[in-house]
Write a protein that holds these residues in place. Structure first.
Motif, PDB file in Angstrom:
ATOM      1  N   PHE A   1     -75.770 -34.948  19.491  1.00 37.37           N
ATOM      2  CA  PHE A   1     -75.388 -34.808  18.084  1.00 37.37           C
ATOM      3  C   PHE A   1     -76.389 -35.525  17.198  1.00 37.37           C
ATOM      4  CE2 PHE A   1     -73.249 -38.591  19.619  1.00 37.37           C
ATOM      5  CZ  PHE A   1     -73.150 -39.465  18.551  1.00 37.37           C
ATOM      6  N   THR A   2     -76.219 -35.370  15.882  1.00 42.06           N
ATOM      7  CA  THR A   2     -77.192 -35.889  14.927  1.00 42.06           C
ATOM      8  C   THR A   2     -76.547 -36.952  14.038  1.00 42.06           C
ATOM      9  OG1 THR A   2     -76.709 -34.360  13.096  1.00 42.06           O
ATOM     10  CG2 THR A   2     -78.152 -33.551  14.852  1.00 42.06           C
ATOM     11  N   THR A   3     -77.372 -37.556  13.202  1.00 44.35           N
ATOM     12  CA  THR A   3     -76.886 -38.583  12.275  1.00 44.35           C
ATOM     13  C   THR A   3     -76.042 -37.996  11.148  1.00 44.35           C
ATOM     14  OG1 THR A   3     -78.958 -38.427  11.034  1.00 44.35           O
ATOM     15  CG2 THR A   3     -78.833 -40.116  12.746  1.00 44.35           C
ATOM     16  N   LYS A   4     -76.048 -36.686  11.016  1.00 49.89           N
ATOM     17  CA  LYS A   4     -75.224 -36.047   9.983  1.00 49.89           C
ATOM     18  C   LYS A   4     -73.783 -35.845  10.431  1.00 49.89           C
ATOM     19  CE  LYS A   4     -79.129 -33.580   7.886  1.00 49.89           C
ATOM     20  NZ  LYS A   4     -79.690 -32.258   7.507  1.00 49.89           N
ATOM     21  N   GLN A   5     -73.519 -36.170  11.684  1.00 50.36           N
ATOM     22  CA  GLN A   5     -72.169 -35.986  12.225  1.00 50.36           C
ATOM     23  C   GLN A   5     -71.512 -37.344  12.453  1.00 50.36           C
ATOM     24  OE1 GLN A   5     -74.095 -33.445  15.255  1.00 50.36           O
ATOM     25  NE2 GLN A   5     -72.259 -32.181  15.103  1.00 50.36           N
ATOM     26  N   SER A   6     -70.194 -37.359  12.325  1.00 54.15           N
ATOM     27  CA  SER A   6     -69.430 -38.594  12.546  1.00 54.15           C
ATOM     28  C   SER A   6     -68.971 -38.663  13.995  1.00 54.15           C
ATOM     29  CB  SER A   6     -68.218 -38.632  11.616  1.00 54.15           C
ATOM     30  OG  SER A   6     -67.352 -37.546  11.877  1.00 54.15           O
ATOM     31  N   PHE A   7     -68.684 -39.883  14.444  1.00 57.99           N
ATOM     32  CA  PHE A   7     -68.230 -40.039  15.820  1.00 57.99           C
ATOM     33  C   PHE A   7     -67.169 -41.123  15.907  1.00 57.99           C
ATOM     34  CE2 PHE A   7     -71.305 -43.422  15.533  1.00 57.99           C
ATOM     35  CZ  PHE A   7     -70.961 -44.360  16.494  1.00 57.99           C
ATOM     36  N   LYS A   8     -66.502 -41.142  17.056  1.00 63.04           N
ATOM     37  CA  LYS A   8     -65.460 -42.122  17.335  1.00 63.04           C
ATOM     38  C   LYS A   8     -65.534 -42.498  18.803  1.00 63.04           C
ATOM     39  CE  LYS A   8     -60.389 -42.669  17.424  1.00 63.04           C
ATOM     40  NZ  LYS A   8     -59.085 -41.989  17.195  1.00 63.04           N
ATOM     41  N   VAL A   9     -65.308 -43.769  19.110  1.00 58.17           N
ATOM     42  CA  VAL A   9     -65.303 -44.252  20.490  1.00 58.17           C
ATOM     43  C   VAL A   9     -63.864 -44.582  20.881  1.00 58.17           C
ATOM     44  CG1 VAL A   9     -66.065 -46.050  22.084  1.00 58.17           C
ATOM     45  CG2 VAL A   9     -67.648 -45.148  20.350  1.00 58.17           C
TER      46      VAL A   9
ATOM     47  N   VAL B   1     -67.470 -35.877  16.733  1.00 56.18           N
ATOM     48  CA  VAL B   1     -67.794 -36.149  18.141  1.00 56.18           C
ATOM     49  C   VAL B   1     -66.907 -37.276  18.642  1.00 56.18           C
ATOM     50  CG1 VAL B   1     -69.598 -36.880  19.749  1.00 56.18           C
ATOM     51  CG2 VAL B   1     -70.191 -35.444  17.774  1.00 56.18           C
ATOM     52  N   ARG B   2     -66.336 -37.082  19.817  1.00 56.17           N
ATOM     53  CA  ARG B   2     -65.541 -38.135  20.459  1.00 56.17           C
ATOM     54  C   ARG B   2     -66.256 -38.612  21.715  1.00 56.17           C
ATOM     55  NH1 ARG B   2     -61.380 -34.787  18.362  1.00 56.17           N
ATOM     56  NH2 ARG B   2     -59.646 -35.932  17.395  1.00 56.17           N
ATOM     57  N   VAL B   3     -66.414 -39.927  21.798  1.00 56.66           N
ATOM     58  CA  VAL B   3     -66.999 -40.560  22.983  1.00 56.66           C
ATOM     59  C   VAL B   3     -65.883 -41.318  23.700  1.00 56.66           C
ATOM     60  CG1 VAL B   3     -68.621 -42.307  23.817  1.00 56.66           C
ATOM     61  CG2 VAL B   3     -69.277 -40.776  21.931  1.00 56.66           C
ATOM     62  N   TYR B   4     -65.768 -41.080  24.998  1.00 56.31           N
ATOM     63  CA  TYR B   4     -64.744 -41.759  25.788  1.00 56.31           C
ATOM     64  C   TYR B   4     -65.402 -42.724  26.761  1.00 56.31           C
ATOM     65  CZ  TYR B   4     -61.118 -38.671  24.028  1.00 56.31           C
ATOM     66  OH  TYR B   4     -60.244 -38.018  23.209  1.00 56.31           O
TER      67      TYR B   4
ATOM     68  N   PHE C   1     -79.589 -44.539  17.452  1.00 59.24           N
ATOM     69  CA  PHE C   1     -79.975 -43.548  16.447  1.00 59.24           C
ATOM     70  C   PHE C   1     -80.896 -44.168  15.395  1.00 59.24           C
ATOM     71  CE2 PHE C   1     -76.460 -40.795  17.899  1.00 59.24           C
ATOM     72  CZ  PHE C   1     -77.068 -39.551  17.791  1.00 59.24           C
ATOM     73  N   ARG C   2     -80.571 -45.380  14.958  1.00 59.56           N
ATOM     74  CA  ARG C   2     -81.388 -46.042  13.943  1.00 59.56           C
ATOM     75  C   ARG C   2     -82.790 -46.317  14.473  1.00 59.56           C
ATOM     76  NH1 ARG C   2     -78.364 -50.058  13.034  1.00 59.56           N
ATOM     77  NH2 ARG C   2     -77.294 -49.356  11.153  1.00 59.56           N
ATOM     78  N   ALA C   3     -82.884 -46.714  15.738  1.00 57.02           N
ATOM     79  CA  ALA C   3     -84.182 -46.999  16.332  1.00 57.02           C
ATOM     80  C   ALA C   3     -85.012 -45.732  16.503  1.00 57.02           C
ATOM     81  CB  ALA C   3     -84.002 -47.683  17.682  1.00 57.02           C
ATOM     82  N   LYS C   4     -84.346 -44.604  16.738  1.00 59.70           N
ATOM     83  CA  LYS C   4     -85.066 -43.350  16.948  1.00 59.70           C
ATOM     84  C   LYS C   4     -85.516 -42.700  15.644  1.00 59.70           C
ATOM     85  CE  LYS C   4     -84.773 -42.780  21.494  1.00 59.70           C
ATOM     86  NZ  LYS C   4     -85.940 -42.506  22.378  1.00 59.70           N
ATOM     87  N   GLY C   5     -84.653 -42.799  14.597  1.00 59.24           N
ATOM     88  CA  GLY C   5     -84.988 -42.053  13.389  1.00 59.24           C
ATOM     89  C   GLY C   5     -84.746 -42.766  12.080  1.00 59.24           C
ATOM     90  N   GLY C   6     -84.334 -44.018  12.131  1.00 62.04           N
ATOM     91  CA  GLY C   6     -84.152 -44.789  10.915  1.00 62.04           C
ATOM     92  C   GLY C   6     -82.809 -44.607  10.243  1.00 62.04           C
ATOM     93  N   ALA C   7     -81.941 -43.775  10.785  1.00 59.88           N
ATOM     94  CA  ALA C   7     -80.614 -43.569  10.213  1.00 59.88           C
ATOM     95  C   ALA C   7     -79.591 -43.582  11.336  1.00 59.88           C
ATOM     96  CB  ALA C   7     -80.550 -42.242   9.455  1.00 59.88           C
ATOM     97  N   ARG C   8     -78.329 -43.774  10.976  1.00 59.38           N
ATOM     98  CA  ARG C   8     -77.262 -43.822  11.973  1.00 59.38           C
ATOM     99  C   ARG C   8     -76.102 -42.930  11.539  1.00 59.38           C
ATOM    100  NH1 ARG C   8     -73.542 -48.946  12.007  1.00 59.38           N
ATOM    101  NH2 ARG C   8     -72.066 -47.261  12.356  1.00 59.38           N
ATOM    102  N   PRO C   9     -75.368 -42.367  12.485  1.00 57.29           N
ATOM    103  CA  PRO C   9     -74.204 -41.539  12.127  1.00 57.29           C
ATOM    104  C   PRO C   9     -73.046 -42.412  11.669  1.00 57.29           C
ATOM    105  CG  PRO C   9     -74.373 -41.733  14.503  1.00 57.29           C
ATOM    106  CD  PRO C   9     -75.583 -42.427  13.939  1.00 57.29           C
ATOM    107  N   ASP C  10     -72.156 -41.831  10.895  1.00 59.80           N
ATOM    108  CA  ASP C  10     -70.965 -42.543  10.437  1.00 59.80           C
ATOM    109  C   ASP C  10     -69.877 -42.521  11.506  1.00 59.80           C
ATOM    110  OD1 ASP C  10     -72.077 -43.117   7.954  1.00 59.80           O
ATOM    111  OD2 ASP C  10     -71.389 -41.201   7.109  1.00 59.80           O
ATOM    112  N   VAL C  11     -68.989 -43.496  11.399  1.00 66.05           N
ATOM    113  CA  VAL C  11     -67.811 -43.547  12.257  1.00 66.05           C
ATOM    114  C   VAL C  11     -66.627 -42.973  11.481  1.00 66.05           C
ATOM    115  CG1 VAL C  11     -66.168 -45.064  13.441  1.00 66.05           C
ATOM    116  CG2 VAL C  11     -68.628 -45.522  13.578  1.00 66.05           C
ATOM    117  N   ASN C  12     -65.864 -42.103  12.135  1.00 62.62           N
ATOM    118  CA  ASN C  12     -64.659 -41.525  11.543  1.00 62.62           C
ATOM    119  C   ASN C  12     -63.557 -41.597  12.586  1.00 62.62           C
ATOM    120  OD1 ASN C  12     -62.584 -39.818  10.615  1.00 62.62           O
ATOM    121  ND2 ASN C  12     -64.022 -38.541   9.480  1.00 62.62           N
TER     122      ASN C  12
END
Length: 438
Positions: free
Chosen positions: A90-98, A142-145, A125-136
């Protein structure tokens, strides 16, 4: 994406049925398909992951395993998550949850452990492209388990989104609905999913909002359970719309008129109305007969013997009600305790549990189940009845001998799916106090 390790969690007791389903859908077997406690591991392709989401009736989710490492503390979790190539998913334009679960983990705070995994993903993500995705935490893209054992941490990305029991058609439901995945597991355990091809009828005399009957009708019509809903994989980077559309078109082309009759009834006409509306949304209104009626009075829905499959109210869900559960006293109706029939209500939070996992109710519904057994023996000769219940002594109360018992969990409640082969004749004499039927 042609060699992914998938984990498909399921309800306890359903693992073998799920493994059979995965084999049927993908052809996987041997070392590529392993049955574990609580789920199935499949070495499969990305296309298989999509197909399983679309067609599996028994899995709760389809998860892609991304790493499995040793750990001792939160720092190890951070490093494990940092090593995963999240940017290919996924990309930095998408939100994720752990989300995190644990079994005998030495960590004192799972919330802090989840925070470290979240930080690791954002930092990569920040190290790769300077930005990070938001948490929702409410509606993430995206859901990470994360699952922790005593010394191992496993990271997954979810391809399903909403749990797979949410088929997309059940908008009307009662207070204690049966999950669609468990209804499908009952059908699989009974063997009706294969017997349907021979025209064997299925009937649920306690259908509630219609879950069992509608699942069965979709099977009879070859309708994929996930055909109406959306999935998380549609927002992941490996997703290809043309591949997904081809799988859905293939599923639509496989639909057909019902190969077996399916029926359901319930004493509560309000629930029957719910069931009819759900059947309409599920695309099987033409394939299932739904009527009101007391389980102690309903006659077989067809001339040919078939399979009865029911999850009757029990414990905190049972109440005396219905036509045969009332008697006239002083010119007005009064409830006859334990005598009948099938009104659902919200579970009581303080209901105690008896030994053996039995949840007590008013007389445990003993009179109702005894009358039900007598009704079956009189009118359902040749039928096979399967009943899901947490009461391990129910066959004795019904004075019926079960021919099979299948362990199965209904959420946190340990149950048995009992099979009764019905033949005409009188009920067995009541057992003496303290005697337990096998």
């Amino acid at each position: 994406m042609n060699q992914l390790q998938l984990f498909l969690p399921c309800a306890a007791g359903v693992e073998e049925f799920l493994a059979d389903e995965v084999h049927r859908l993908t052809g996987l077997q041997g070392r590529d398909l392993l049955t574990l406690r609580g789920g199935v591991v499949a070495l499969a392709s990305w296309r298989d992951a999509l197909r399983l989401n679309l067609h599996s009736r028994l899995a709760q989710r389809v998860l892609v395993q991304l790493s499995n490492t040793l750990y001792r503390n939160e720092k190890d979790l951070y490093e494990a998550a940092s090593a995963v190539a999240w940017e290919i998913w996924f990309t930095t334009k998408q939100s994720f949850k752990v989300e995190i679960t644990a079994q005998h983990s030495p960590l004192t705070s799972l919330n802090f452990a989840a925070l470290k995994v979240k930080d690791a993903i954002a930092d990569r993500f920040r190290a790769k492209g300077g930005a990070r995705p938001d948490v929702n935490t409410q509606w993430p893209d995206v859901r990470v388990y994360v699952h922790l054992t005593t010394d191992r941490a496993t990271l997954y990305i979810d391809t399903s989104g909403e749990p797979l029991f949410k088929r997309g058609w059940r908008e009307d439901k009662g207070d204690a609905p049966l999950k669609e995945t468990l209804a499908a597991a009952m059908i699989a355990a009974s063997g009706w999913d294969t017997a349907a091809a021979d025209g064997v009828p299925l009937y649920d005399p306690c259908c509630g909002s219609g879950t069992i009957a509608i699942e069965a009708a979709q099977i009879a019509c070859g309708i994929a359970p996930g055909i109406q809903r959306r999935f998380a994989f549609e927002k992941l980077l490996p997703f290809q719309a043309h591949v997904w559309q081809a799988l859905k078109s293939e599923a639509r082309a496989a639909e057909h008129p019902p190969v077996a009759p399916v029926a359901g009834s319930d004493v509560a006409h309000r629930m029957v109305d719910f069931a009819r509306r759900n059947a309409e949304r599920a695309g099987v209104a033409h394939a299932v007969e739904l009527r009101g009626g007391d389980a102690l009075q309903r006659m077989p829905p067809c001339d040919r013997p078939g399979v009865m499959l029911l999850n009757p109210p029990y414990g905190e869900r049972i109440a005396a009600a219905g036509v045969a559960g009332t008697v006239r006293r002083g010119g007005r109706e009064a409830f006859q305790p334990g005598a009948l029939a099938l009104q659902r209500r919200e579970p009581a939070a303080h209901v105690p549990t008896a030994p053996g996992g039995q949840v007590p109710g008013p007389d445990d519904g003993a009179d109702f189940f005894l009358q039900l057994a007598a009704h079956w023996k009189k009118h359902y000769n040749g039928w096979t009845a399967w009943m899901l219940t947490p009461d391990l002594k129910l066959p004795g109360k019904m004075r019926l001998k079960e021919s099979r018992r299948v362990p199965m969990w209904n959420g946190p409640i340990e149950c048995r799916l009992f099979r009764f082969d019905l033949v005409a004749g009188p009920a067995k004499p009541r057992a003496s106090p303290g005697r337990e039927h096998a």
